[in-house]
Each structure stands twice: as C-alpha cells, then as structure tokens.
Design a protein around this motif. Structure first.
Motif, PDB file in Angstrom:
ATOM      1  N   THR A 516       8.635  52.238 -36.805  1.00 32.92           N
ATOM      2  CA  THR A 516       8.691  52.404 -38.263  1.00 32.92           C
ATOM      3  C   THR A 516       7.354  52.773 -38.881  1.00 32.92           C
ATOM      4  N   HIS A 517       6.256  52.514 -38.167  1.00 34.74           N
ATOM      5  CA  HIS A 517       4.925  52.713 -38.747  1.00 34.74           C
ATOM      6  C   HIS A 517       4.703  54.167 -39.134  1.00 34.74           C
ATOM      7  N   ASN A 518       4.271  54.367 -40.374  1.00 36.01           N
ATOM      8  CA  ASN A 518       3.966  55.706 -40.870  1.00 36.01           C
ATOM      9  C   ASN A 518       2.484  55.988 -40.622  1.00 36.01           C
ATOM     10  N   HIS A 573       3.178  40.064 -38.674  1.00 34.63           N
ATOM     11  CA  HIS A 573       4.198  40.910 -38.054  1.00 34.63           C
ATOM     12  C   HIS A 573       5.505  40.866 -38.840  1.00 34.63           C
ATOM     13  N   ARG A 574       5.849  39.678 -39.335  1.00 35.74           N
ATOM     14  CA  ARG A 574       7.088  39.581 -40.113  1.00 35.74           C
ATOM     15  C   ARG A 574       6.984  40.393 -41.408  1.00 35.74           C
ATOM     16  N   LEU A 575       5.830  40.306 -42.083  1.00 40.87           N
ATOM     17  CA  LEU A 575       5.659  41.067 -43.320  1.00 40.87           C
ATOM     18  C   LEU A 575       5.616  42.568 -43.066  1.00 40.87           C
ATOM     19  N   GLU A 576       5.006  42.976 -41.961  1.00 40.06           N
ATOM     20  CA  GLU A 576       4.971  44.404 -41.628  1.00 40.06           C
ATOM     21  C   GLU A 576       6.383  44.962 -41.506  1.00 40.06           C
ATOM     22  N   LEU A 577       7.241  44.223 -40.836  1.00 38.38           N
ATOM     23  CA  LEU A 577       8.613  44.715 -40.665  1.00 38.38           C
ATOM     24  C   LEU A 577       9.406  44.609 -41.956  1.00 38.38           C
ATOM     25  N   ARG A 578       9.092  43.608 -42.775  1.00 38.17           N
ATOM     26  CA  ARG A 578       9.772  43.516 -44.064  1.00 38.17           C
ATOM     27  C   ARG A 578       9.403  44.712 -44.940  1.00 38.17           C
ATOM     28  N   MET A 579       8.124  45.080 -44.942  1.00 37.21           N
ATOM     29  CA  MET A 579       7.692  46.237 -45.732  1.00 37.21           C
ATOM     30  C   MET A 579       8.325  47.531 -45.216  1.00 37.21           C
TER      31      MET A 579
END
Length: 686
Positions: A516-518, A573-579
């Motif tokens: 998902t990382h842009n 890590h949880r916030l990264e995936l939530r974003m």
C-alpha cells in the motif's frame, strides 16, 4: 583523525571540560540500574564503549527521589549511602579515560506505581495510574531533590548531570497546559509553567559549582495536543541558558505522542532541523538526536550547522567501537543500529534488561565473552541469513577457521527481504556489516551454492542455519495462478490492485505496508508534523498519500490483529495500515481460493464491528456469513517452516552438528532470537 569526519571528531571545550569529539553517548535505561550488583555489569558495559572511543556518556535515568522512579524500587539517588554503587561506575569509566554524566529523570505521571505524582492529577494515556497532584510544598521539595541529587552525583564522581526535561516526564509536564492545570506560582501562564524547569537548573548549578557539566534535555517539539509553541520553547532555552546550563540536548516528542520519532520508519537525521532552529537562537552548544546512526550522517548534520554535538544512544548498543572505527576510517565495519527497538526499548518498557538485536553482547559483556579459542576448528556454516552470518563472524573472531555456504547469490537471507519493506531499508546496513567483517576475518564464503553433505566432509563441526521457507496454509486452490508467497511479492512479482493477505502476523503487516505504501509519501505530511514550527506542539492534520492498492488482511484467529507486534513499534505499524485504509477480517474460515478471490465464512459485519469496539476477543459462536472476497491477488503470509533437509541428512553424524536460527525454530522471522542463539553458540565452543 580522518579528514572525512573532521567536524564529528573535532574536540569541543565546554566550561572547564574538553570533550574529545562531538559525539555524546546518550541516555539508555539498561535495567541494570536496579539490579543488585548490577553496577559491575554496568561499569563493564560503559568501559567497553569508552575503549571504543566514547567520550561523554550519559547514564540511564535516575530519579531524584523515590516517587519519581519509573517502577517500584526503581533507580533513584537521594542519600549518601547510595554513592558506593555509583563510584564503581564512575571510577571504571574514568580509569578507561572517559567522562560520564548522570541523567536525573523524574517520571512524573509516567511512573508505574501508586506513588506517582504530577503537576495535575491527569492520567497519561499510556499508563494505568492516575498521579497525585503535587502540593506547592511538594513542588518546592522536588526542586530541592533535583539539586541534592546533582550534588550527590558530583560526590559520586560524575562529571556532570543531564536534567531530563523532555519526552513527557515531570519537568515537561509542568511546561504544557494540557498536563499543568495549576493556578499557583507553578502554573497558569507560560512563565509560571517554565518556573519549575528553570528553578531546577538554577539550583543544580548553584549546588554543583561552575566547573560541573549541567546538560538540559529540552523538549523542542512536543508532538502532543495543547503543547508548547516553539517561541515558548525558545524562551525556555534562553532561561535555562541563563540559569546555568552548559549544553542543551534536544528532545523530540512525548512517549504518548502518536508520531514515530526514533523507529526505523523515521528518516535518517529526521529532526535535526529543529535543533538548528534552537542553535540559531541560543549561545550554548546544542546537541541533536534521533535516527543518526552512521558517522557519515552525523558529519553531514554537523557540517551544515544543525547542531554542535550529536547524541547517539542505540548506535553504541549496536557497536561499542563506533567512534574508534570512524576515527580509523573503517565505517563499513560499524555494526549499525537499525532502529528496530526489539531488544532495546521493547525490553526497557516491559521491565527487561536492554540489549541489541544486531549485537546480543550489549549489556552482557561479562557473561557473553568471545575470547580466543583454545583449539581452532574447521567449521562449516550452511546458510547466510542472520543466524549463519552472526555465528560465522563470532566463531571467526574467536580464531576458528570458518567456511560459509549460501545457496543464493548474495548474503543476508531474510534480511534481504526485510530491507525491501518501506521504512526498514536500514537492514541493508546489517548485511553490509557482516559482509565486511567476514572479509576482514578471513571467512571463506561460497555463494550461489547449495551445500550437500559431501561439501562438508572437511569440517570438524557443522552449523546448520538454513532458515525457513513459507508455509502453505492448506487452503484448496492455494497453488493457483493468483496466489503468491510473501517472498515472491517482496522480490518484485506483479501484484494486482485488489489484494488479500492471508495472515496478520508481523510478516502480514509488513507485506500489507509494502503493497500500500505510496513512494511519493512525505513522512512529515503523512504523520502531521509541522516543519515551519508555527503549529502548537508541532502538530498538523495528517495528510497521507492515497494507498497504492486496496488490501484486506485475513486472520483465522479471533484475537486482535497485531497483538504480537513490538510494544514500542506495533502502534506505528497499525496506524500505517489504518492510514492506508487496510481492512482486517478476523475469525476467517477459508473454503477455497479461486480466480475471482477467496470463498470464506467470517463474522457478520455487526459481529465484527462489536469485536473491533471491544478491542479483540470475538466469541467463536458469533453470527457468521459465507462470502466471496473478490481480489486480483492472494498473498500467503501464513507463517513459515524450518528447512531441515540437510539436518536430517546429517543425523547420526559423529561430528558435532548444530541447528540454529529459523532452521531450529521457525516461529515468525525472529532475527533477534537467531542472532542471539548464534553468538551464544560461538561463545560456548571450546
């Protein structure tokens, strides 16, 4: 001194003290401060760093009174009968040629015991304890406790103190309106809220005299709501300077801030622009911190004027000889900190002794000794992942003749996959370090060669570190054309726009982030950090880039996803995936993987919503529904299995055969366990 690091290695005179270079070994609470007899191990830890070139060392936090200790029976300095333990440490450091300062840190509302105190009775979101509000006489007593502790520190032989005024501890709590609701002379206005900090510095200087180092750790960027404006920070810096501070060390973010500040996802030297703003407005030397882990990066920071000094803590865990190797022009031989937090901060915040993933000898210098071998052996090592590399280096260092076999064309094993995860690029430093060290130690390396038993006939001893291979979950259709393993994905296999990730462990989180990382994402915009220093506390509304794919992570278990992630990095890590709008579905039962997606049964949306609100623990009898999750690609992150083929072939061999790392235990991809096991084995050899 190599001209390559002329700024980094130049001396600096502060008052009557001359620092040999611009590197401060920053404070780390090791877990030995409270241990009976721990002062001898702590002394050995510091002495090894002094011999490796450390100049000024700052100890782990020691409270000026019992109520400020982080835990029950936590480290504090308040009486003269405590001085002998400290003398053991300071004497050892001085005899080795180093300087050492004691960090004075009152935990405030972060203290995890019933005696916790704070400016106001407001519980920290990361603590279960509501602190008692300090009375005016308590505040005055606490200021005096700091001054007395500094005086005792001088009596104990320390060259200075660092007053911990950042990261959300007591002094920082007095500075911020959110945690200081007082209306007496210690609160109610910015000048009154600053009084506690400046009075502590003034009295510490008064009590210790003019030729004692007094460092102040200044919270330059709070990164919490309702925090200080930067003009208030500057005003405090000027007042602390006037009160008698020798050096201002920069602090970034409170522990409760929901923004990464020291984890591997933070860009290198990611906050030195804040230190530069301080340096432009203050007269005394400014030290900068956070994610500076190589001499090249430190030199660059100093050369462009961001600071006068660089404070490094964890890099000295990773390599005790960081400075000496830089001075000798051997930076490729530095075992670089990768900011994983797994053996350092994760241990500290769960009450365990600190160590280091890439250097398990850290904090075990007296027990994990790599002394010369009595009998040099021919040792064959099969597999050049974390375990094989660590064993080969440690055994060769002891004097054994080591031959290493790796079937891939390059060294590193799972580290080569880890470094492909956005934010984990620093894992490449670990591969570089081991590659350099094996060459320096004369290890014979065969890459692109899968070792067979006949290749190992020459060896007196065999160490099998063949690692793991991804586990197939046994779902009908899991070998179909739309299904990929995590290894294939991380190595660049094409992936569709709609993806299902099977498995919500650490690998599943990493793969979901990878997908998902842009690449155009800006760290500061993504996390809402104000680089203009105009917003209160440095906070803006986060503005993450749109994710590259739509990802759903599936988990058989009904437990909360990510529950086994590290305590100091899991929330990131949880916030990264939530974003990235990643969706999680737990309690999944898989029927079949088809070209259209995954047929499965899962909790109903209503049950899943209740599960999420409860924070986990979905009842197995919750209402379920059969569904088809339509995706283009399915990625298997359902664990791994040990590669034991060679070990089985060598079963019954008369020579010693050792199985280590993932080949021994396949649970997760645990480089910390693998490297520790490897070094312990090398140390235990004759």
């Amino acid at each position: 001194m190599t001209a390559r690091y002329q700024h980094l290695l130049s001396p600096l005179t502060v008052g009557s003290t001359t620092l040999p270079h611009r590197v401060i070994m920053g404070s780390m609470h090791t877990g030995l401060e409270e241990k009976d007899g721990g002062e001898h191990e702590l002394a050995a830890f510091y002495v090894e760093r002094v011999r490796g070139g450390a100049g000024l060392i700052v100890t782990g936090g020691v409270s000026p009174n019992p109520e400020g200790a982080a835990r029950h029976h936590g480290a504090h300095l308040s009486t003269e009968d405590q001085l002998p333990r400290h003398h053991v440490v300071t004497t050892a450091v001085h005899e080795a040629g180093g300087l050492i300062a004691l960090q004075l840190m009152h935990s405030g509302r972060y203290a995890m015991h019933e005696r916790a105190v704070a400016p106001s009775p407001i519980r920290a979101p990361i603590n279960k304890v509501t602190p008692r509000e300090l009375s005016e006489s308590d505040v005055e007593r606490t200021v005096e406790d700091f001054a007395r502790a500094a005086y005792l520190a001088r009596q104990a032989g320390y060259d200075g103190v660092e007053i911990m005024g950042s990261e959300g501890y007591l002094i920082n709590e007095f500075l911020v309106e959110h945690t200081n609701r007082r209306t007496d002379r210690w609160g109610g206005s910015p000048p009154a809220r600053r009084r506690f900090a400046t009075e502590i510095v003034r009295r510490v200087r008064e009590r210790t005299g003019p030729d004692f180092l007094v460092m102040y750790r200044l919270s330059a960027l709070d990164l919490v709501p309702d925090a200080q404006e930067f003009e208030e920070v500057l005003t405090l810096g000027r007042e602390v300077e006037t009160a008698g501070a020798s050096i201002i060390n920069t602090g970034i973010g409170w522990h409760e801030a929901r923004i990464p500040t020291i984890a591997t996802s933070v860009p290198g030297a990611g906050f030195t622009w804040v230190s530069r703003a301080l340096r432009e407005n203050l007269r005394i030397p400014i030290a900068t911190v956070n994610r500076i882990n190589t001499p090249e990066l430190a030199q660059e920071v100093l050369a462009r004027g961001d600071a006068d000094l660089v404070t490094m803590a964890r890099p000295f865990l990773a390599d005790a000889a960081f400075v000496a190797k830089a001075r000798e022009g051997q930076s490729d031989s530095i075992n670089t900190c990768i900011a994983c937090n797994q053996a350092c901060l994760d241990h500290t915040f769960t009450g365990r002794r600190m160590s280091c993933l890439v250097n398990p000898r850290a904090m075990r210098e007296t027990e994990l000794v790599l002394g010369p071998t009595r009998t040099a052996e021919e040792i064959a090592v099969v597999g050049a992942g974390p375990a094989g590399l660590a064993f080969a280096e440690a055994a060769a260092q002891r004097g054994h003749r080591v031959t290493l076999f790796e079937e891939q064309p390059e060294l590193g094993g799972q580290l080569q996959l880890a470094r492909r995860i956005p934010g984990k690029e620093d894992y490449q430093h670990t591969v570089r370090y081991f590659t350099t060290r094996l060459r320096e130690l004369g290890v014979t390396v065969h890459t692109g060669h899968r070792a067979a038993p006949e290749d190992l006939a020459f060896a007196d001893r065999v160490v099998i570190a063949t690692g793991v291979h991804p586990r197939r979950p046994g779902i009908p259709g899991d070998t179909g054309p739309t299904v990929l393993g995590y290894k294939e994905v991380l190595e660049g296999a094409p992936v569709g726009d709609r993806v299902a990730v099977i498995g919500a462990g650490g690998i599943g989180y990493d793969v979901a982030h990878f997908l998902t990382h842009n690449p155009s994402a800006d760290f500061y915009a993504e996390w809402g950090i104000d680089r203009s220093l105009e917003a209160r506390g440095g906070l803006l509304t986060p503005a993450p880039e749109p994710p590259m794919r739509r990802v759903t992570v599936l988990q058989r278990s009904t437990t909360k996803p990510g529950s086994r992630l590290g305590p100091t990095t899991g929330w990131i890590h949880r916030l990264e995936l939530r974003m990235a709008h990643v969706r999680f579905i737990t309690g999944v039962e898989y029927q079949e993987i088809t070209d259209r997606g995954i047929r499965m049964t899962a909790p109903t949306p209503e049950a899943a919503g209740a599960h999420a609100r409860a924070g986990g623990g979905l009842a197995l009898e919750a209402p379920r529904v059969e569904t088809l999750l339509e995706v283009d690609t399915v990625v298997l992150c359902a664990g791994q299995e040990s590669r034991t083929e060679l070990a089985l072939e060598l079963a019954g061999d008369v020579r010693p055969v050792h199985v280590i790392g993932g080949a021994d235990v396949a649970a997760e991809l645990d480089a910390k366990r693998a490297i520790k096991q490897a070094v312990e084995l090398a140390a235990a050899l004759p």
